[in-house]
Design an enzyme around this catalytic site. Sequence first.
Site, PDB file in Angstrom:
ATOM      1  N   HIS B  83       0.849  -1.205   0.000  1.00 15.20           N
ATOM      2  CA  HIS B  83       0.000   0.000   0.000  1.00 15.20           C
ATOM      3  C   HIS B  83       0.883   1.253   0.000  1.00 15.20           C
ATOM      4  CE1 HIS B  83      -2.780   3.141   1.341  1.00 15.20           C
ATOM      5  NE2 HIS B  83      -2.026   3.319   2.418  1.00 15.20           N
ATOM      6  N   ASP B 112       8.220  22.290 -25.402  1.00 16.67           N
ATOM      7  CA  ASP B 112       8.083  20.927 -24.871  1.00 16.67           C
ATOM      8  C   ASP B 112       9.125  20.770 -23.789  1.00 16.67           C
ATOM      9  OD1 ASP B 112       7.808  18.048 -24.534  1.00 16.67           O
ATOM     10  OD2 ASP B 112       6.814  18.048 -26.482  1.00 16.67           O
ATOM     11  N   TRP B 148       7.235  -0.630   4.159  1.00 19.26           N
ATOM     12  CA  TRP B 148       7.825  -0.061   2.930  1.00 19.26           C
ATOM     13  C   TRP B 148       9.276   0.318   3.153  1.00 19.26           C
ATOM     14  CZ3 TRP B 148       9.599   4.927   1.439  1.00 19.26           C
ATOM     15  CH2 TRP B 148       9.537   5.903   2.439  1.00 19.26           C
ATOM     16  N   SER B 175      13.258   5.849 -13.300  1.00 21.16           N
ATOM     17  CA  SER B 175      12.243   6.645 -13.982  1.00 21.16           C
ATOM     18  C   SER B 175      12.165   8.051 -13.388  1.00 21.16           C
ATOM     19  CB  SER B 175      10.892   5.932 -13.878  1.00 21.16           C
ATOM     20  OG  SER B 175       9.840   6.835 -14.046  1.00 21.16           O
ATOM     21  N   SER B 176      12.151   8.140 -12.059  1.00 20.16           N
ATOM     22  CA  SER B 176      11.988   9.485 -11.493  1.00 20.16           C
ATOM     23  C   SER B 176      13.266  10.305 -11.644  1.00 20.16           C
ATOM     24  CB  SER B 176      11.491   9.442 -10.049  1.00 20.16           C
ATOM     25  OG  SER B 176      12.214   8.536  -9.297  1.00 20.16           O
ATOM     26  N   HIS B 259      13.891  10.825   4.346  1.00 21.97           N
ATOM     27  CA  HIS B 259      13.332  12.103   4.757  1.00 21.97           C
ATOM     28  C   HIS B 259      13.220  13.104   3.609  1.00 21.97           C
ATOM     29  CE1 HIS B 259      11.161  14.280   7.635  1.00 21.97           C
ATOM     30  NE2 HIS B 259      11.699  15.353   7.100  1.00 21.97           N
ATOM     31  N   GLU B 261      12.693  12.316   0.720  1.00 22.97           N
ATOM     32  CA  GLU B 261      11.558  11.774  -0.035  1.00 22.97           C
ATOM     33  C   GLU B 261      10.236  12.359   0.456  1.00 22.97           C
ATOM     34  OE1 GLU B 261      11.235   9.871  -2.649  1.00 22.97           O
ATOM     35  OE2 GLU B 261       9.087   9.437  -2.506  1.00 22.97           O
ATOM     36  N   TYR B 263       9.733  15.283   1.507  1.00 24.34           N
ATOM     37  CA  TYR B 263       9.556  16.613   0.913  1.00 24.34           C
ATOM     38  C   TYR B 263       9.381  16.529  -0.593  1.00 24.34           C
ATOM     39  CZ  TYR B 263      10.362  18.053   5.557  1.00 24.34           C
ATOM     40  OH  TYR B 263      10.226  18.183   6.902  1.00 24.34           O
ATOM     41  N   SER B 274       0.342  27.406  -4.076  1.00 25.97           N
ATOM     42  CA  SER B 274       0.740  28.793  -4.320  1.00 25.97           C
ATOM     43  C   SER B 274       0.198  29.324  -5.635  1.00 25.97           C
ATOM     44  CB  SER B 274       2.270  28.910  -4.314  1.00 25.97           C
ATOM     45  OG  SER B 274       2.767  28.459  -3.087  1.00 25.97           O
ATOM     46  N   HIS B 308      15.372  11.474  13.101  1.00 25.66           N
ATOM     47  CA  HIS B 308      14.145  11.491  13.896  1.00 25.66           C
ATOM     48  C   HIS B 308      13.226  10.319  13.569  1.00 25.66           C
ATOM     49  CE1 HIS B 308      12.254  14.323  10.710  1.00 25.66           C
ATOM     50  NE2 HIS B 308      11.820  13.114  10.498  1.00 25.66           N
ATOM     51  N   HIS B 309      13.559   9.555  12.524  1.00 26.09           N
ATOM     52  CA  HIS B 309      12.764   8.367  12.235  1.00 26.09           C
ATOM     53  C   HIS B 309      13.219   7.186  13.084  1.00 26.09           C
ATOM     54  CE1 HIS B 309      10.685  10.004   8.708  1.00 26.09           C
ATOM     55  NE2 HIS B 309      11.797  10.686   8.534  1.00 26.09           N
ATOM     56  N   THR B 334       8.501  26.119   6.981  1.00 25.42           N
ATOM     57  CA  THR B 334       7.151  25.643   6.678  1.00 25.42           C
ATOM     58  C   THR B 334       6.133  26.644   7.196  1.00 25.42           C
ATOM     59  OG1 THR B 334       8.024  23.437   7.020  1.00 25.42           O
ATOM     60  CG2 THR B 334       5.673  23.612   6.716  1.00 25.42           C
ATOM     61  N   LYS B 337       5.727  29.500   4.901  1.00 26.35           N
ATOM     62  CA  LYS B 337       4.834  29.221   3.770  1.00 26.35           C
ATOM     63  C   LYS B 337       3.372  29.307   4.186  1.00 26.35           C
ATOM     64  CE  LYS B 337       6.103  26.805   0.403  1.00 26.35           C
ATOM     65  NZ  LYS B 337       7.079  27.156  -0.620  1.00 26.35           N
ATOM     66  N   ARG B 456       1.269  -0.083  15.276  1.00 24.17           N
ATOM     67  CA  ARG B 456       0.863  -0.177  13.882  1.00 24.17           C
ATOM     68  C   ARG B 456       1.409  -1.454  13.264  1.00 24.17           C
ATOM     69  NH1 ARG B 456       4.159   3.075   9.746  1.00 24.17           N
ATOM     70  NH2 ARG B 456       6.197   3.416  10.659  1.00 24.17           N
TER      71      ARG B 456
END
Lengths: 193, 538
Positions: B83, B112, B148, B175-176, B259, B261, B263, B274, B308-309, B334, B337, B456
């Site tokens: 998931h 293009d 994951w 790809s990315s 981390h 990732e 963002y 925006s 922090h993870h 943040t 923003k 979890r």
Amino acid sequence: MSVVADDVDVVTPAEVRENNRTTLKKLLLILPVMLAFCLSLVPLYRQICEVLGITATRAVAENTQVDRSRIVKVDFDASLHGGFAWKFVPVDKRVEIHPGEMVTIHYRVTNALPYATTGRAVPSFAPVEAGLFFSKIECFCFSNQTLQAGESREMPVTFFIDPKLPAKIGSIGLSYYFFDVTEEMKKAPKDPA
Amino acid sequence: MASVTTHDHAHDHGHDHDHHGPGPWTRIFTTTNHKDIGSMYLWFSLLMFFVGGAMALLIRAELFTPGLQVVQPEVFNSLTTVHALVMIFGAVMPAFVGFANWLIPLQIGAADMAFPRMNNWSFWLMIPATVLLMASFFVPGGAAASGWTLYPPLSTQGGIGVDMTIIAIHILGASSIMGSINIITTILNMRAPGMTLMRMPMFVWTWLITAYLIIAVMPVLAGCITMLLTDRHFGTAFFNAAGGGDPTMFMHIFWFFGHPEVYILILPAFGIMSQIIPTFSRKPLFGYASMVYATASIAILSFIVWGHHMFTVGMPAAGQLFFMYATMLIAVPTGVKIFNWIATMWRGSITFETPMLFAIGFLCMFTLGGFSGLVLSIVPVDITLHNTYYVVAHFHYVLFPGAIWALMAGVYFWLPKWTGRMYNETLGKWHFWLSAISFNVTFFPQHFLGLAGMPRRIPDYALQFAEWNMISTIGAFALGFSQLLFVYNVFSCIRSGEKAKERQWDSADSLEWTHLPSPVPYHTFEMPPDLRGAKAVH
């Protein structure tokens, strides 16, 4: 919509293609750099752990005085990696010692399998920082242990605790975790560490 | 830039060469047009959104009552793992790349993307990767079930499904990376004259920064999972304690990728916000330059907060303090923003069309998710809440109303431009309100569950958690099925929506609204617009 006239900051399609190719090359350069960074984390991580004293074992034993004013409790624990059919127990479950005093304790390990197997013990400390002050002179965890079918063996750990052990640490838990490395030994004959 | 397939017979024909191009089935394989590829990305991610959503509903169905009823624990673990992977790599990231493909050339006045053929390739790579990932459910041992994050030793023990997942992530990463190279090159080299960097729309800015993040961290992920693969099959012991390795090192390397990732998943959403908030507030974006710098600060800070993870991993107190304070520091840009968006709305002539509803929903809910993130950044609190449902609630608050709502808002906002037709406003509002209510019914109780100690990634739970889990599951099904309204709305818009105006939103002022008709023609800005001396467009 106005159409662009020839001007200094207008670029031709050919120039755009050329610029794009240059940018592509620069960006592609980032990839091996970051990959190398990732792989360099492996030795770097080991170094940082050593410098910070997070690694569990300490190689050098220093000559120290015995501090008779303090008593530290050391508990011994043993466990096996999932499904590893050995028996592994501490013979001495707990000792109370003075820092600086040399002690030898034993673990008993039995290979319950009908064939020879090799295990590797990995130590861990609670609290983690205690590992910094725990000097082992001899330990079965220094090398792989191969046991023949049904063999049982008593294995010693000789150690002392550095008197510089912070005062807040009154007791230390030392736990060994035995991994089955029989297959790994067959696959990679040289020591992967 | 003529499309590749029609090169030989369309040298100087200008606009007519797409009319005698290949048939629709050849076209989807060979197209190099940024609009085609953008649409393909968006359709693909919509499909994957529902695939990932179906897995989420299976998870929630299992958690409806205590005990095991719907799936076996092994399958449950695979479901939570896949998931997440499907939603991150299959739904959210490709959807943002779809937006980038559609909008960046239009917003900077380029014909293009810089590398159209690479663009096609980076889309089509995702298909075999997704097939691998989904097929892993049907191999012996099942799909990866380690979460994951693929932590060893669980990920070194699984069956061939784990290898398929690793290869799939490799391909998706490639790809990315290609997508990002394309985006950066387009933005840096192909802006129309007068479109200076500090005049680019915020969406373009956030994607420029995101693309750099992707190029920087995807190779780290690739290296990390390659080490996992060699640990599994080639006798190395990077992460195997028995061989002198350390599973904790995996966590460090993984989160060094992981981390940033986070963002990567949210910065383009900030860009979409925006664009939308100023349009419906009828005011220019407040603090444009500070928005750019805040985005860049968030990106830079994201590289130094990974610890922090893993506060509970046995890190020295100094490390915990460093990662705690660095994490809290991210709240500053943040906050800049968030306050800028609020200041944009302040005394604006606000109207509440569907994109704006989603944008305001984003502001409220994302801020809430940000706050629970701040709670988790405090080490002693995190040690208690680590691996509980509080964490699940936190990241769903930033990802669903954050990333997903920004995408939904963006689709509603640009559909009139893309298709030339309007969506059904009433249905759109229903979609928003149903999503907003059911999202909160689903995930707000999970804060309580986490605070009460429910772990979890476990298919069963103690009886005292039963009520809130039941409510959460009811919310989840309502949330899942409300998304069908979105699909219906998009289809009916394309088929039979009312004709949209060239500038459907009267104060939208980026180039696609001011310079192009609705729907946008297949080829745009073959001659770049001259923007020198024109007023700023953000």
